[in-house]
Write a protein that holds these residues in place. Structure first.
Motif, PDB file in Angstrom:
ATOM      1  N   GLY A   1      -2.964  -0.121  -8.616  1.00  0.00           N
ATOM      2  CA  GLY A   1      -2.843   1.487  -8.590  1.00  0.00           C
ATOM      3  C   GLY A   1      -4.812   1.768  -7.992  1.00  0.00           C
ATOM      4  N   ASP A   2      -5.412   1.003  -7.866  1.00  0.00           N
ATOM      5  CA  ASP A   2      -6.376   1.288  -6.763  1.00  0.00           C
ATOM      6  C   ASP A   2      -6.470   2.149  -6.143  1.00  0.00           C
ATOM      7  N   THR A   3      -7.098   3.275  -6.259  1.00  0.00           N
ATOM      8  CA  THR A   3      -7.420   3.908  -4.176  1.00  0.00           C
ATOM      9  C   THR A   3      -8.306   3.089  -3.799  1.00  0.00           C
ATOM     10  N   VAL A   4      -8.069   2.585  -2.361  1.00  0.00           N
ATOM     11  CA  VAL A   4      -8.470   1.623  -1.434  1.00  0.00           C
ATOM     12  C   VAL A   4      -8.646   1.824  -0.214  1.00  0.00           C
TER      13      VAL A   4
ATOM     14  N   SER B   1      -3.525   0.558  -3.994  1.00  0.00           N
ATOM     15  CA  SER B   1      -2.898  -0.441  -3.937  1.00  0.00           C
ATOM     16  C   SER B   1      -1.426  -0.326  -5.237  1.00  0.00           C
ATOM     17  N   VAL B   2      -0.355  -0.948  -4.680  1.00  0.00           N
ATOM     18  CA  VAL B   2       0.597  -0.690  -5.953  1.00  0.00           C
ATOM     19  C   VAL B   2       0.968  -1.491  -6.649  1.00  0.00           C
TER      20      VAL B   2
ATOM     21  N   ILE C   1       0.688  -0.938  -0.017  1.00  0.00           N
ATOM     22  CA  ILE C   1      -0.178   0.101  -0.187  1.00  0.00           C
ATOM     23  C   ILE C   1       1.029   1.445   0.108  1.00  0.00           C
ATOM     24  N   HIS C   2       0.788   1.919  -0.686  1.00  0.00           N
ATOM     25  CA  HIS C   2       1.195   3.494  -0.938  1.00  0.00           C
ATOM     26  C   HIS C   2       0.710   4.468  -0.421  1.00  0.00           C
ATOM     27  N   PHE C   3       0.664   5.149   1.082  1.00  0.00           N
ATOM     28  CA  PHE C   3       0.187   6.520   0.598  1.00  0.00           C
ATOM     29  C   PHE C   3       0.698   7.593   0.309  1.00  0.00           C
ATOM     30  N   ARG C   4      -0.440   8.612   0.251  1.00  0.00           N
ATOM     31  CA  ARG C   4       0.124   9.916  -0.471  1.00  0.00           C
ATOM     32  C   ARG C   4      -1.110  11.014  -0.239  1.00  0.00           C
ATOM     33  N   PRO C   5      -0.982  12.453   0.121  1.00  0.00           N
ATOM     34  CA  PRO C   5      -2.089  13.350   0.345  1.00  0.00           C
ATOM     35  C   PRO C   5      -2.488  13.459  -1.512  1.00  0.00           C
ATOM     36  N   ALA C   6      -3.792  13.445  -1.491  1.00  0.00           N
ATOM     37  CA  ALA C   6      -4.743  13.901  -2.500  1.00  0.00           C
ATOM     38  C   ALA C   6      -4.704  15.140  -2.814  1.00  0.00           C
ATOM     39  N   GLU C   7      -4.928  14.743  -4.049  1.00  0.00           N
ATOM     40  CA  GLU C   7      -4.818  16.249  -5.237  1.00  0.00           C
ATOM     41  C   GLU C   7      -6.109  16.527  -6.168  1.00  0.00           C
ATOM     42  N   THR C   8      -6.658  17.434  -6.833  1.00  0.00           N
ATOM     43  CA  THR C   8      -8.150  17.651  -7.385  1.00  0.00           C
ATOM     44  C   THR C   8      -8.322  15.840  -7.916  1.00  0.00           C
TER      45      THR C   8
END
Length: 171
Positions: A65-68, A61-62, A6-13
């Protein structure tokens, strides 16, 4: 699925459709009458303006690529108790149903806790849905007492940014 996938990151528009998809899929699992679900869902979805006022993190998900999962925070505007001076409110925590029970929500909370500690915050306030109470209690969050029946949300939990005798979320 472990945290290493799992990859974590800030959301963008550009992420709004995907993060709102996670919110909608998680919301569909809540035990609500259909009419209430239909009317309430739009109020849970985020818009571009929300990214100016909220800190929204994504878990992806690495492999696919889905946002989970999605976690959104906002600064507290009211002190929930006298010993809490500076905190953030967990505006929302949503995990896609297919990814629930894999530790992703726990990981988002722990990452948030560490970030708040580095920024000098006292901790994290949660106003939990009744069905989510067991999750937050397993994380070691302290339930705040209801002092004002008219104004206090009944399921309020506090997680100190720095472990002060409370169970860490990683345990």
């Amino acid at each position: 699925m472990g945290e290493n996938t799992i990859h974590f990151r800030p959301a963008e528009t550009i992420d709004l459709d995907r993060l709102n998809g996670v919110i909608a899929s998680a919301f569909e699992q809540w035990p609500l009458p259909e009419r209430v679900r239909r009317l309430a869902l739009p109020s849970y979805l985020y818009r571009g303006d929300d990214l100016k006022h909220l800190e929204i993190d994504l878990a992806e998900s690495v492999e696919s690529g889905d946002t989970v999962a999605v976690a959104a925070l906002e600064p507290l505007t009211v002190q929930p108790s006298p010993e809490i001076a500076k905190g953030m409110l967990l505006h929302g925590l949503y995990v896609a149903p297919a990814y629930q029970g894999r530790g992703i929500g726990r990981s988002l909370i722990e990452r948030t806790r560490q970030r708040l500690a580095k920024r000098g915050f006292d901790g994290l306030l949660v106003k939990a849905q009744p069905e989510a109470v067991p999750f937050f209690e397993r994380l070691g969050m302290r339930r705040l007492p209801v002092r004002d029946q008219l104004h206090d949300y009944p399921y309020r939990y506090w997680l100190p940014a720095v472990d002060g005798g409370h169970k860490k979320t990683g345990q």
